[in-house]
Scaffold this motif. Structure first.
Motif, PDB file in Angstrom:
ATOM      1  N   ALA A 230       0.829  -1.208   0.000  1.00  0.00           N
ATOM      2  CA  ALA A 230       0.000   0.000   0.000  1.00  0.00           C
ATOM      3  C   ALA A 230       0.863   1.257   0.000  1.00  0.00           C
ATOM      4  N   ILE A 231       1.912   1.258   0.820  1.00  0.00           N
ATOM      5  CA  ILE A 231       2.790   2.435   0.901  1.00  0.00           C
ATOM      6  C   ILE A 231       3.637   2.556  -0.356  1.00  0.00           C
ATOM      7  N   GLY A 232       4.227   1.461  -0.787  1.00  0.00           N
ATOM      8  CA  GLY A 232       5.093   1.492  -1.965  1.00  0.00           C
ATOM      9  C   GLY A 232       4.337   1.878  -3.224  1.00  0.00           C
ATOM     10  N   GLU A 277      13.616   5.075   6.279  1.00  0.00           N
ATOM     11  CA  GLU A 277      13.590   3.796   6.996  1.00  0.00           C
ATOM     12  C   GLU A 277      12.294   3.013   6.801  1.00  0.00           C
ATOM     13  N   TYR A 278      11.768   3.076   5.581  1.00  0.00           N
ATOM     14  CA  TYR A 278      10.654   2.195   5.236  1.00  0.00           C
ATOM     15  C   TYR A 278      11.201   0.784   4.981  1.00  0.00           C
ATOM     16  N   PRO A 279      10.341  -0.242   5.041  1.00  0.00           N
ATOM     17  CA  PRO A 279      10.807  -1.596   4.727  1.00  0.00           C
ATOM     18  C   PRO A 279      11.430  -1.661   3.333  1.00  0.00           C
ATOM     19  N   ALA A 280      12.345  -2.597   3.153  1.00  0.00           N
ATOM     20  CA  ALA A 280      13.066  -2.716   1.875  1.00  0.00           C
ATOM     21  C   ALA A 280      12.100  -2.907   0.705  1.00  0.00           C
ATOM     22  N   GLU A 281      10.961  -3.581   0.965  1.00  0.00           N
ATOM     23  CA  GLU A 281       9.999  -3.845  -0.109  1.00  0.00           C
ATOM     24  C   GLU A 281       9.426  -2.557  -0.701  1.00  0.00           C
ATOM     25  N   VAL A 282       9.319  -1.505   0.106  1.00  0.00           N
ATOM     26  CA  VAL A 282       8.814  -0.220  -0.395  1.00  0.00           C
ATOM     27  C   VAL A 282       9.793   0.349  -1.419  1.00  0.00           C
TER      28      VAL A 282
END
Length: 384
Positions: A230-232, A277-282
């Motif tokens: 959703a964020i990415g 510092e969002y997750p790597a997937e983003v």
């Protein structure tokens, strides 16, 4: 009122914000002038042409706009204002019977609407909130014009983000909301950054997040993957804020539905969010949403399952939106034709399994798809 009682003029002095009241009826027009005059400089116009004349000669911060004018529909005037004066905020004043067209105004860039007869407290509160939003957007427009540090990456980018966050959240004493992970949720800032660049870009990113989530509901994703998706998806085009003189409606869209614009935005966007510092997937979604199943995409020519799953999902979602969105200067395809276009590009552009799943879910809810996507707001991806 709040700190929005004043603004800082170019010579450093404090002045009241200036509001243009546009209404063809003397009663409501005069009432608004009486209510607002203690707090703001007031200009008024009783038709669309008079309003445009004021805008051509004076610096206006906010417009209260009646929907029914003698020489034009208010919604048409709104579109001209947002096209030529993107930094001016507009609040629609409407009767209950015109609520649907007021919502249409929100889609075309109005900051909000107020129903007649309006409550004075609600009016003052909405104007104050809107002027605070304008102050945040003006800050971000200035940053985008004068600084490239946000997409520099490394320590320079980290310092630029910290400085920006401090300035942004100080406006209206807006507080940073902590996410469950303990890190600040800066999605409101990122949403405003997209809007400061181009309101149509923000709308595109919101719709793509909706379409990606729609497809993801058919897949067995973990909760963490759903949140990253959703964020990415919402941030997939964040790198476009780094492009000078960028306008979303000027992007050339190929018959396939692919944007033929700058290829640098993927890597610029990935650099931008590194300090956040969002997750790597983003970051993977931002980097790889233009990679193609057959290896013909960019920036790295990844192929097949070598492309991260979440990026493959967003690849379909953003293509579908390019094909179906109502954007000035473009003719959208009907949903049926867009679904067919996606299906035809399975095994070349798209993961065939994902393309098939998207065709199924889009077909099932095609009657309500555009309206559902338009109604989606960035807040829909903030539940971190």
């Amino acid at each position: 009122m709040s700190m929005m009682d004043t603004k800082i003029s170019q010579d450093g002095s404090q002045t009241k914000p200036t509001i243009l009241v546009v209404d063809d009826e003397a009663g409501p027009r005069d009432a608004l002038k009486v209510i607002l005059r203690p707090f703001f400089n007031i200009r008024s116009a009783d038709n669309a042409q008079a309003a445009l004349n004021v805008l051509s000669h004076e610096s206006i911060d906010l417009i209260t706009l009646d929907q029914k004018l003698p020489d034009r529909q208010g919604i048409d005037l709104l579109q001209d204002i947002k096209h030529d004066h993107a930094d001016i905020e507009v609040i629609i004043i409407t009767g209950y019977g015109s609520l649907k067209s007021a919502m249409e105004g929100i889609r075309h860039g109005a900051a909000g609407y107020l129903l007649k007869p309006f409550n004075v407290t609600e009016l003052i509160s909405l104007i104050s909130q809107t002027l605070e939003k304008k102050q945040r957007l003006d800050l971000l427009r200035k940053v985008l014009t004068n600084s490239a540090a946000l997409w520099a990456g490394d320590e320079e980018g980290r310092r630029a983000w910290e400085t920006l966050k401090t300035s942004y959240f100080a406006i209206g004493k807006r507080e940073e909301q902590d996410s469950p992970s303990g890190s600040p949720d800066i999605l409101p800032l990122l949403s405003d950054l997209l809007e400061a660049k181009d309101r149509h870009l923000l709308n595109h990113c919101s719709r793509v997040s909706f379409y990606a989530t729609l497809l993801a509901n058919r897949l067995s994703l973990t909760l963490a993957e759903q949140k990253s998706l959703a964020i990415g998806a919402f941030l997939h085009d964040i790198g476009k804020v780094s492009l000078k003189n960028y306008h979303y409606s000027d992007e050339p869209i190929l018959p396939s539905g692919e944007s033929a614009y700058s290829k640098e935005h993927c890597e610029a966007g990935a650099r931008m969010i590194l300090p956040l510092e969002y997750p790597a997937e983003v970051g993977q979604i931002i980097s790889y949403h233009h990679e193609r199943w057959d290896g013909s995409g960019y920036p790295h020519g990844l192929q097949g399952e070598g492309i991260p799953l979440l990026a493959r999902i967003v690849s379909i979602a953003q293509m579908f939106d390019h094909l179906t969105a109502e954007v000035p200067g473009r003719s959208p395809l009907p949903v049926d034709q867009a679904i067919q276009q996606i299906a035809l590009q399975a095994n070349t552009y798209f993961d065939p399994m994902l393309a098939d799943q998207f065709a199924r879910v889009a077909t099932e809810c095609k009657a309500s798809l555009p309206a559902m996507a338009i109604a989606t707001t960035p807040s829909g991806v903030s539940g971190q």
